[in-house]
Design a protein around this motif. Structure first.
Motif, PDB file in Angstrom:
ATOM      1  N   ARG A 176       0.995  -1.399   0.261  1.00  0.00           N
ATOM      2  CA  ARG A 176       0.186   0.417  -0.044  1.00  0.00           C
ATOM      3  C   ARG A 176       0.978   1.025  -0.280  1.00  0.00           C
ATOM      4  N   ASN A 177       1.902   1.496   1.104  1.00  0.00           N
ATOM      5  CA  ASN A 177       2.573   2.509   0.758  1.00  0.00           C
ATOM      6  C   ASN A 177       3.334   2.660  -0.088  1.00  0.00           C
ATOM      7  N   ILE A 178       3.861   1.097  -1.048  1.00  0.00           N
ATOM      8  CA  ILE A 178       4.795   1.780  -2.296  1.00  0.00           C
ATOM      9  C   ILE A 178       3.387   1.913  -3.418  1.00  0.00           C
ATOM     10  N   LEU A 179       2.252   1.987  -3.085  1.00  0.00           N
ATOM     11  CA  LEU A 179       1.218   1.831  -4.136  1.00  0.00           C
ATOM     12  C   LEU A 179       1.246   3.515  -3.731  1.00  0.00           C
ATOM     13  N   ASN A 180       0.312   3.934  -3.047  1.00  0.00           N
ATOM     14  CA  ASN A 180       0.509   5.129  -3.010  1.00  0.00           C
ATOM     15  C   ASN A 180       1.938   6.630  -3.293  1.00  0.00           C
ATOM     16  N   ALA A 181       2.598   6.205  -2.926  1.00  0.00           N
ATOM     17  CA  ALA A 181       3.727   6.899  -3.906  1.00  0.00           C
ATOM     18  C   ALA A 181       3.534   6.790  -4.855  1.00  0.00           C
ATOM     19  N   LEU A 182       3.557   5.542  -5.615  1.00  0.00           N
ATOM     20  CA  LEU A 182       3.840   5.968  -7.361  1.00  0.00           C
ATOM     21  C   LEU A 182       2.262   5.910  -8.096  1.00  0.00           C
ATOM     22  N   GLN A 183       1.338   6.429  -7.126  1.00  0.00           N
ATOM     23  CA  GLN A 183       0.346   7.634  -7.675  1.00  0.00           C
ATOM     24  C   GLN A 183       0.297   8.800  -7.467  1.00  0.00           C
ATOM     25  N   MET A 184       1.041   9.125  -6.107  1.00  0.00           N
ATOM     26  CA  MET A 184       1.889  10.440  -6.156  1.00  0.00           C
ATOM     27  C   MET A 184       2.051  11.120  -6.445  1.00  0.00           C
ATOM     28  N   ARG A 185       3.205  10.395  -8.033  1.00  0.00           N
ATOM     29  CA  ARG A 185       3.920  10.314  -8.749  1.00  0.00           C
ATOM     30  C   ARG A 185       3.267  10.610  -9.772  1.00  0.00           C
ATOM     31  N   GLY A 186       2.064  10.276 -10.383  1.00  0.00           N
ATOM     32  CA  GLY A 186       1.261  10.185 -10.895  1.00  0.00           C
ATOM     33  C   GLY A 186       0.665   8.411 -11.827  1.00  0.00           C
TER      34      GLY A 186
END
Length: 278
Positions: A176-186
């Motif tokens: 979830r943390n990695i997914l959220n970080a990638l979503q914040m990067r577009g």
């Protein structure tokens, strides 16, 4: 590793199943699975499914904790049923010797026998669900590892099982943390972020950082265990270890009786596929 990570799977409680020895619950799960796969009879599955649901309700595991796994198994069962009906629409006839056409497919005809077979097979899968959820959510990883060691399983293997149970929530949170970080990067993975193939491709980008993070966790845990001298002795004690109670021995006897009764019933009356309309 977070010491509370195992609690994220384990649902604390004071029910009979929470107090039951972890190894006994594992034996119950194995016996239940063997008995389920011995039969292809909807009547048997109906009784076992009802008994499993009653046991799960008696354990008082919160519904929100089991809804995800329940949904996944239901989806798997539906997909499996659809594939059977599309690929082998007359398979039920090989089990019953009769053919009752019901639903035309154009290239073939789904018959009533196959529909009943799919219903029976779905009931078989669902029969395993309550007892599996009961085992997962009422068994503390440390107590389970101690119980396995008490049954003669080497403590290194038992501890590996405990770590596996504890690491699943950490892995989920890291995903979830990695997914959220990638979503914040577009990185788009939502329904409005492009077509399905693009979203799947974006989601696959999580795999590499997740694998790297997992390897780092493994290295940290390995180093910590080495520093504490894990594996140097032939035996070890368990902080969560408990003696087997009289109720646990009673459950073991009931498991043995269930297995013997199932084998006898299989050879006596429930030999093959039960189809009530022959």
């Amino acid at each position: 590793m977070n010491n509370n990570s195992g609690i994220q799977i384990f649902a604390p409680g004071e029910s009979f199943f929470h107090r039951m020895d972890g190894a006994v619950k594992l034996i119950l799960l194995l016996v239940w699975t063997v008995v389920t796969f011995l039969f292809l009879d909807l009547r048997v599955f109906g009784v076992m499914l009802a008994a499993g649901i009653v046991m799960l309700l008696r354990s008082r595991v919160p519904f929100r904790r089991v809804v995800l796994l329940f949904g996944l198994l239901v989806v798997f069962t539906l997909i499996n049923s659809i594939f059977i009906l599309i690929i082998t629409p007359r398979f039920g006839s090989t089990l019953t010797g009769t053919d009752t056409p019901v639903i035309p497919l154009g290239y073939d005809m789904i018959n009533a026998e196959t529909l009943f077979y799919v219903l029976t097979l779905s009931a078989k899968y669902l029969t395993l669900l309550p007892i599996t959820l009961l085992f997962i959510f009422t068994t503390h990883p440390s107590r389970f590892a101690a119980s396995l060691n008490k049954l003669g399983v080497p403590y290194k293997l038992a501890y590996a099982v405990s770590i596996a149970f504890r690491y699943i929530p950490d892995l989920t949170q890291e995903f979830r943390n990695i997914l959220n970080a990638l979503q914040m990067r577009g990185l788009g993975i939502s329904r409005g972020d492009g077509h399905l193939w693009r979203r799947i491709k974006n989601l696959s980008l999580v795999v590499v950082p997740l694998l790297q993070s997992s390897l780092q966790h493994i290295e940290l845990v390995t180093n910590a265990m080495d520093l504490r001298g894990f594996g140097t002795g032939t035996k070890r004690t368990w902080y969560m270890g408990t003696p087997m109670a009289r109720s646990d021995k009673l459950v073991l006897c009931l498991c043995a009786l269930l297995l013997v009764a199932a084998i006898l019933a299989k050879g006596w009356r429930f030999e093959g596929f039960w189809y009530p309309f022959n």
